[in-house]
Scaffold this active site. Structure first.
Site, PDB file in Angstrom:
ATOM      1  N   GLY A 239       0.837  -5.032   0.628  1.00 53.87           N
ATOM      2  CA  GLY A 239      -0.310  -5.286  -0.344  1.00 53.87           C
ATOM      3  C   GLY A 239      -0.063  -5.561  -1.876  1.00 53.87           C
TER       4      GLY A 239
ATOM      5  N   GLU B 125       4.086  -5.341   7.198  1.00 55.43           N
ATOM      6  CA  GLU B 125       3.168  -4.504   7.702  1.00 55.43           C
ATOM      7  C   GLU B 125       3.366  -4.407   9.339  1.00 55.43           C
ATOM      8  OE1 GLU B 125       2.067  -6.637   5.461  1.00 55.43           O
ATOM      9  OE2 GLU B 125       0.563  -5.776   4.152  1.00 55.43           O
TER      10      GLU B 125
ATOM     11  N   GLU C 253      -0.273  -9.365  -1.406  1.00 61.62           N
ATOM     12  CA  GLU C 253      -1.596  -9.568  -1.384  1.00 61.62           C
ATOM     13  C   GLU C 253      -2.075  -9.461  -2.727  1.00 61.62           C
ATOM     14  OE1 GLU C 253      -2.242  -6.704   1.660  1.00 61.62           O
ATOM     15  OE2 GLU C 253      -3.363  -8.300   2.763  1.00 61.62           O
TER      16      GLU C 253
ATOM     17  N   ALA D  92       0.826  -1.181   0.228  1.00 66.30           N
ATOM     18  CA  ALA D  92       0.144  -0.181  -0.121  1.00 66.30           C
ATOM     19  C   ALA D  92       0.869   1.314  -0.047  1.00 66.30           C
ATOM     20  CB  ALA D  92      -1.029  -0.180   1.334  1.00 66.30           C
TER      21      ALA D  92
HETATM   22  C1  HXC Z   1       4.926   4.620  -0.425  1.00 69.16           C
HETATM   23  C2  HXC Z   1       7.045   3.972  -1.018  1.00 69.16           C
HETATM   24  C3  HXC Z   1       6.556   2.520  -0.661  1.00 69.16           C
HETATM   25  C4  HXC Z   1       5.160   2.358  -0.306  1.00 69.16           C
HETATM   26  C5  HXC Z   1       8.628   2.897  -1.242  1.00 69.16           C
HETATM   27  N1  HXC Z   1       8.143   3.857  -1.508  1.00 69.16           N
HETATM   28  N2  HXC Z   1       7.827   1.758  -1.047  1.00 69.16           N
HETATM   29  N3  HXC Z   1       6.240   5.093  -0.976  1.00 69.16           N
HETATM   30  N4  HXC Z   1       4.649   3.512   0.202  1.00 69.16           N
HETATM   31  N5  HXC Z   1       4.973   1.159   0.076  1.00 69.16           N
HETATM   32  C6  HXC Z   1       8.917   5.064  -1.913  1.00 69.16           C
HETATM   33  C7  HXC Z   1      10.029   5.566  -0.935  1.00 69.16           C
HETATM   34  O1  HXC Z   1       9.500   6.286   0.006  1.00 69.16           O
HETATM   35  C8  HXC Z   1      10.947   6.395  -1.731  1.00 69.16           C
HETATM   36  O2  HXC Z   1      10.410   7.671  -1.895  1.00 69.16           O
HETATM   37  C9  HXC Z   1      10.854   5.607  -3.093  1.00 69.16           C
HETATM   38  O3  HXC Z   1       9.890   4.766  -3.028  1.00 69.16           O
HETATM   39  C10 HXC Z   1      12.124   4.385  -3.273  1.00 69.16           C
HETATM   40  O4  HXC Z   1      12.281   3.567  -2.036  1.00 69.16           O
HETATM   41  P1  HXC Z   1      13.516   3.264  -1.339  1.00 69.16           P
HETATM   42  O5  HXC Z   1      13.098   2.613  -0.099  1.00 69.16           O
HETATM   43  O6  HXC Z   1      14.496   4.308  -1.357  1.00 69.16           O
HETATM   44  O7  HXC Z   1      14.033   1.992  -2.457  1.00 69.16           O
HETATM   45  P2  HXC Z   1      14.692   0.824  -2.005  1.00 69.16           P
HETATM   46  O8  HXC Z   1      15.810   1.012  -1.396  1.00 69.16           O
HETATM   47  O9  HXC Z   1      14.859   0.182  -3.562  1.00 69.16           O
HETATM   48  O10 HXC Z   1      14.007  -0.300  -1.195  1.00 69.16           O
HETATM   49  C11 HXC Z   1      12.605  -0.691  -1.930  1.00 69.16           C
HETATM   50  C12 HXC Z   1      11.687  -1.665  -0.885  1.00 69.16           C
HETATM   51  C13 HXC Z   1      11.527  -0.367   0.338  1.00 69.16           C
HETATM   52  C14 HXC Z   1      12.507  -2.688   0.037  1.00 69.16           C
HETATM   53  C15 HXC Z   1      10.574  -2.082  -1.282  1.00 69.16           C
HETATM   54  O11 HXC Z   1      11.110   0.804  -0.367  1.00 69.16           O
HETATM   55  C16 HXC Z   1      10.274  -0.884   1.389  1.00 69.16           C
HETATM   56  O12 HXC Z   1      10.820  -1.448   2.358  1.00 69.16           O
HETATM   57  N6  HXC Z   1       9.139   0.063   1.057  1.00 69.16           N
HETATM   58  C17 HXC Z   1       8.147  -0.316   2.194  1.00 69.16           C
HETATM   59  C18 HXC Z   1       7.611  -1.803   2.178  1.00 69.16           C
HETATM   60  C19 HXC Z   1       6.327  -1.891   3.141  1.00 69.16           C
HETATM   61  O13 HXC Z   1       6.656  -1.804   4.276  1.00 69.16           O
HETATM   62  N7  HXC Z   1       5.325  -2.378   2.555  1.00 69.16           N
HETATM   63  C20 HXC Z   1       4.021  -2.535   3.476  1.00 69.16           C
HETATM   64  C21 HXC Z   1       3.254  -1.365   3.146  1.00 69.16           C
HETATM   65  S1  HXC Z   1       1.851  -1.559   4.249  1.00 69.16           S
HETATM   66  P3  HXC Z   1      11.253   8.871  -1.852  1.00 69.16           P
HETATM   67  O14 HXC Z   1      10.275  10.047  -2.020  1.00 69.16           O
HETATM   68  O15 HXC Z   1      11.928   8.843  -0.458  1.00 69.16           O
HETATM   69  O16 HXC Z   1      12.377   8.714  -3.047  1.00 69.16           O
HETATM   70  C22 HXC Z   1       0.629  -2.283   3.433  1.00 69.16           C
HETATM   71  C23 HXC Z   1      -0.653  -2.436   3.906  1.00 69.16           C
HETATM   72  C24 HXC Z   1      -1.494  -3.351   2.930  1.00 69.16           C
HETATM   73  O17 HXC Z   1       1.192  -2.900   2.185  1.00 69.16           O
HETATM   74  C25 HXC Z   1      -2.856  -3.067   3.535  1.00 69.16           C
HETATM   75  C26 HXC Z   1      -4.092  -3.339   2.376  1.00 69.16           C
HETATM   76  C27 HXC Z   1      -3.715  -2.907   1.168  1.00 69.16           C
END
Ligand code: HXC
Length: 259
Positions: free
Chosen positions: A110, A133, A113, A67
């Protein structure tokens, strides 16, 4: 064709529609716009008789990072309650044609998912699956807890959801989450070839087969067997079944019309 900002649609080829998630700057995070576009594209694909299967993919580095955390942060409980996302997920969940996910790189939250909404996941060796999450103080909200336990069982579902750790493609394969693992550069090619093969079958039989298998998630064995029997009998009345049997007996490839 509808203009979208967060997804790219290739021109359908051999009965297959390819949908690419396209927010590289946010690692394909599933903001509402993206999910809404995906739901819309699938609803159009469901209506289009030329499209018999859909492949959904991300980039070489990431299928989807979950998400959109920034968008989610702006919503309180009431905001989430009013959010249109559940209707988008429902459109994805109820897409009646085969949906194949071609996954390379990160497939998280997500995003994982979404991949689990697909009927078949083809993953590159480099793919990593996770439900992180818990690191944000939340839990999966698009079926992750429910689909995982039904797909990989309690032990791995608990490990993934409670720890937020990722697993590599090979482990996802062993666990039954993924149907096939390929070299990363071949993932999409293989997913499309599989979709084209499925698209060449009888669309009526394919649709009923998908329905029957998915019903197995929700029903008892006896109800599921009943549903399978009825679908099997229904197919006996189709021209495609006659064509399939005739083609076998005449030693030629079948031409299924979806009738
Ligand atoms: C918003 C995101 C994002 C996300 C990455 N970005 N994931 N923005 N939502 N889920 C953005 C970062 O803020 C950053 O923006 C840019 O993308 C690049 O991210 P980096 O972290 O610098 O990239 P990288 O080093 O390649 O790492 C990739 C990654 C990491 C491992 C995927 O980004 C990460 O861990 N993302 C979050 C994963 C996560 O926690 N997902 C669960 C989300 S909650 P800027 O502006 O700084 O350049 C969820 C709930 C589901 O999914 C509920 C129902 C749908």
């Amino acid at each position: 064709m509808t203009a979208y900002s967060d997804i790219l649609l290739d021109t359908p080829h051999n009965g297959v529609q390819l949908i690419r998630l396209n927010r590289p700057e946010a690692r394909n995070a599933l903001r509402n716009t993206l999910l809404g576009e995906l739901a819309d594209a699938l609803q159009n694909a469901a209506r289009d008789e030329q499209i018999r299967a859909v492949v959904i993919t991300g980039s070489d580095q990431v299928f989807a990072a979950g998400a959109d955390i920034k968008e989610m942060a702006a919503l309180d409980a009431v905001g989430l309650w009013k959010d249109p996302r559940p209707t988008y997920w429902k459109a994805i969940r109820t897409f009646p044609k085969p949906l194949i996910a071609s996954v390379n790189g990160y497939c998280l939250g997500g995003g994982m998912e979404l991949a689990m909404h697909a009927d078949i996941i083809i993953a590159g060796e480099d793919a990593q699956f996770g439900q992180p999450e818990i690191n944000l103080g939340i839990i999966p909200g698009a079926g992750g807890t429910q689909r995982l336990i039904r797909t990989v069982g309690k032990a791995l579902a608990m490990r993934l959801v409670l720890s937020g750790e990722f697993i590599p493609a090979r482990q996802a394969l062993t666990a039954g989450l993924v149907a096939e693992v390929t070299q990363p550069e071949l993932t999409l090619k293989r997913a499309i070839a599989l979709a084209e093969s499925i698209a060449s079958k009888s669309p009526v039989a394919v649709r009923l087969a998908k329905e029957a298998i998915l019903a197995g998630f929700e029903t008892s064995l006896s109800q599921g067997l009943e549903l399978e029997r009825k679908a099997f009998l229904f197919l006996a009345a189709t021209e495609d079944r006659q064509e399939g049997i005739n083609a076998f007996l005449e030693k030629r490839p079948p031409q299924f019309k979806g009738q």
